[in-house]
Design an enzyme around this catalytic site. Structure first.
Site, short mmCIF file in Angstrom:
data_model
loop_
_atom_site.label_atom_id
_atom_site.label_comp_id
_atom_site.label_asym_id
_atom_site.label_seq_id
_atom_site.Cartn_x
_atom_site.Cartn_y
_atom_site.Cartn_z
N GLU A 63 25.75 85.75 75.45
CA GLU A 63 27.16 85.56 75.07
C GLU A 63 27.94 86.86 75.24
O GLU A 63 29.05 86.88 75.76
CB GLU A 63 27.27 85.09 73.63
CG GLU A 63 26.83 83.65 73.45
CD GLU A 63 26.92 83.19 72.00
OE1 GLU A 63 26.73 82.01 71.77
OE2 GLU A 63 27.15 84.02 71.11
N SER A 105 26.92 74.16 68.29
CA SER A 105 27.37 72.79 68.02
C SER A 105 28.87 72.62 68.26
O SER A 105 29.33 71.50 68.50
CB SER A 105 27.02 72.41 66.58
OG SER A 105 27.54 73.36 65.68
N ASP A 143 30.23 82.39 64.25
CA ASP A 143 29.64 82.17 62.92
C ASP A 143 30.59 82.59 61.81
O ASP A 143 30.61 81.99 60.75
CB ASP A 143 28.33 82.95 62.82
CG ASP A 143 27.35 82.51 63.88
OD1 ASP A 143 27.02 81.31 63.89
OD2 ASP A 143 26.97 83.32 64.73
O1 LIG Z 1 24.34 82.04 69.20
C1 LIG Z 1 25.14 81.15 69.00
C2 LIG Z 1 26.60 81.28 69.09
O2 LIG Z 1 27.07 82.55 68.78
C3 LIG Z 1 27.38 80.19 68.40
O3 LIG Z 1 28.64 80.18 69.01
C4 LIG Z 1 27.57 80.40 66.92
O4 LIG Z 1 26.33 80.55 66.31
C5 LIG Z 1 28.32 79.21 66.29
O5 LIG Z 1 27.56 78.06 66.42
P1 LIG Z 1 28.05 76.66 65.83
O6 LIG Z 1 29.23 76.24 66.63
O7 LIG Z 1 26.86 75.75 66.02
O8 LIG Z 1 28.36 76.86 64.40
#
Ligand SMILES: O=C[C@H](O)[C@H](O)[C@H](O)COP(=O)(O)O
Length: 199
Positions: free
Chosen positions: A134, A57, A115
């Site tokens: 990633e 997001s 995260d």
């Molecule tokens: O697998 C997802 C990625 O590592 C995201 O960058 C991480 O989970 C952060 O996501 P968000 O920006 O939705 O908190």
């Protein structure tokens, strides 16, 4: 090289003015904070770069911004390498030219969320389910800009108390889950399969 950019909620300021004349406090939503940090990260992007496009997001705002700058002609000759199917679809919808690591094994700059971020800029990533791609794309970049809002800052990894992502192959995943759980049984960890909708 890793750079972390975070957006923090402004703290209130004592002005000495009466409540009637004080401007109302600006309250930003978490998504607005993510967008501010993401737009700041995109300032590192230059025309001609091969870019790792993150997932989640927060990274979504950065990809939107890159698409906008391309449309406006403020960026040119960009090649994006998406870190997930979802980001691939978003980038295609924005007209961002895409490729992969086979064609571009060196990535100039990758931008992604996280995260958790500890004070030493160690990260937990992949809670959105894109850990492997990633790691591949961001492991090949010369510069990695991580964008987070204040909710991601932790004193130590695991500090959020939320799940720690581990990506495994589908083959005998229950066996692997049990092995993982056994490794951390002293802490009472439970291994759960991450699902998306019905998948
Ligand atoms: O697998 C997802 C990625 O590592 C995201 O960058 C991480 O989970 C952060 O996501 P968000 O920006 O939705 O908190």
């Amino acid at each position: 090289m890793a750079i972390a950019i975070s957006a923090e909620k402004p703290s209130s300021v004592e002005t000495g003015l009466s409540p009637l004349s004080s401007p109302p406090p600006v309250i930003l939503t978490q998504d607005e904070l993510k967008k501010i940090a993401a737009y700041k990260a995109v300032e590192f992007v230059e025309s001609g770069m091969v870019l790792g496009l993150g997932t989640g997001s927060t990274a979504k705002h950065a990809v939107d911004r890159i698409g906008e700058l391309l449309r406006q002609g403020k960026l040119t000759n960009i090649v994006g390498i998406p870190t997930s199917k979802k980001t691939h679809e978003q980038a295609v919808s924005l007209g961002i030219p895409l490729s992969d690591l086979d064609s571009y094994p060196v990535v100039d700059l990758a931008i992604d969320g996280a995260d958790e971020v500890d004070p030493f800029m160690n990260l937990v990533k992949g809670r959105g389910g894109s850990l492997l791609r990633e790691k591949m794309v961001e492991g090949a970049c010369k510069k990695f800009v991580v964008i987070v809002d204040e909710s991601k800052l932790v004193p130590h990894l695991g500090g959020s108390g939320l799940a720690m992502p581990v990506e495994v192959v589908p083959y005998c995943w229950k066996f692997t889950a049990k092995r993982l759980q056994d490794l951390f049984e002293d802490c009472g960890c439970v291994a759960k399969l991450r699902t998306t909708g019905a998948e």
